[in-house]
Enzyme design. Structure first.
Site, PDB file in Angstrom:
ATOM      1  N   SER A   1      41.133  34.467  43.262  1.00  0.00           N
ATOM      2  CA  SER A   1      39.948  35.259  42.939  1.00  0.00           C
ATOM      3  C   SER A   1      38.882  34.344  42.352  1.00  0.00           C
ATOM      4  CB  SER A   1      40.280  36.354  41.927  1.00  0.00           C
ATOM      5  OG  SER A   1      39.101  36.999  41.463  1.00  0.00           O
TER       6      SER A   1
ATOM      7  N   TYR B   1      43.148  39.983  34.352  1.00  0.00           N
ATOM      8  CA  TYR B   1      43.301  39.710  35.779  1.00  0.00           C
ATOM      9  C   TYR B   1      42.815  38.302  36.118  1.00  0.00           C
ATOM     10  CZ  TYR B   1      41.944  39.939  40.743  1.00  0.00           C
ATOM     11  OH  TYR B   1      41.762  39.673  42.085  1.00  0.00           O
TER      12      TYR B   1
END
Length: 299
Positions: A160, A182
């Site tokens: 990501s 995250y």
């Protein structure tokens, strides 16, 4: 430009009932690989809990297999719940039994339940760690000996862009928070992948990370992306994954590549997920993280 060919190869793609995982499975299959697709939802959509409420998420493994077969590819559905220790422990061996071998592993499956740190539950914290670090660790550990025995292989972990630090002055999105845990685990996945690449290079097993340059709208991520945010076409990420799955490890391993930047910098001709039609040359978004720079010089 000659496209990579994966005839005779077998791939395992997690989280392949929808979204990014489905797109990757389609593109690998269009290049000739037999693709084992796995997720919780085989014939019925999954139900997941997010933001304290249950929701049905569209997409099944059966649909993914049907799409691949309709395009002339070969896919095998292998349901598994990666939160279940038994399913995690046996998934790679079941994939080998189903496909006859394993050459490519794509760790894509995940669970994201965004919350500011002060408001995040222990359960959401643990599930984030489980999906984005423990599961890739377990599957890589199981797959590496199989690939070593084959004389090589390719592991791609889906990362990501949020793993990069927030820019200063902090934008409103960063101040609002929600993705800190995250993003932190995705940063750990980057370092895990780079270390594993070093461990496996002598076995000719390449380990790379591919991440969206910005955001990709999928059934599972739709709630986390503002409605007016300009998302990108998943085909560019799928093309980047394919490009990580054909060269010897000595030529390409330990990379962290971004979906729009990599095809642009490497001059890759991106095609539709069925491999048939060309798409416009990649044009990296101006709003992607400024730390993402040209990669051709170290590719």
């Amino acid at each position: 430009m000659v496209q990579p060919q994966l005839n005779g190869r077998a791939a395992l793609v997690t989280g392949a009932s929808r979204g990014i995982g489905r797109a990757i499975a389609q593109r690998l299959a269009s290049a000739g690989a037999t693709v084992v697709v796995t997720a919780r939802s085989a014939g019925a959509p999954a139900v997941q809990k997010r933001f304290g409420a249950e929701q049905v998420i569209a997409g099944t493994l059966d649909e993914t297999v049907a799409l691949i077969e309709a395009a002339g590819g070969r896919a095998i559905a292998l349901p598994a719940d990666l939160e279940d220790e038994g399913d995690r422990a046996t998934l790679v061996e079941r994939a080998v039994a189903a496909a006859g071998r394993l050459d490519i592993l794509v760790n894509n499956a995940g669970f994201a339940d965004y919350a500011r740190v002060e408001a995040m539950s222990d359960d959401s914290f643990r599930r984030t760690l489980l999906h984005y670090l423990e599961v890739p660790f377990a599957l890589c550990r199981a797959a590496a000996p199989r690939m070593r025995a084959n004389g090589g292989g390719w592991i791609v972990n889906i990362g990501s862009v949020t793993a990069l630090p927030p820019t200063r002055p902090y934008p409103d999105y960063a101040r609002a928070g929600g993705d800190t845990v995250y993003a932190s685990v995705k940063a750990a996945l980057n370092r895990f992948s780079q270390g594993l690449a070093a461990e496996l290079i002598d076995a000719n097993v390449a380990v790379n990370v591919v991440a969206p340059s910005t955001a990709i709208r999928t059934p599972g991520a739709d709630q986390l992306i503002p409605a007016d945010y300009p998302t990108e076409d998943v085909a560019y990420l799928a093309a980047t994954v394919l490009d990580m799955c054909h060269l010897p490890a000595a030529e390409r391993t330990g990379r962290i590549a971004y979906s729009m930047q990599w095809p642009h910098d490497m001059g890759i001709a991106v095609r539709t997920l069925d491999g048939r039609d060309p798409l416009p040359p990649a044009d990296p978004p101006a709003w992607s993280h400024p730390a993402i720079v040209g990669m051709a010089e170290w590719a």
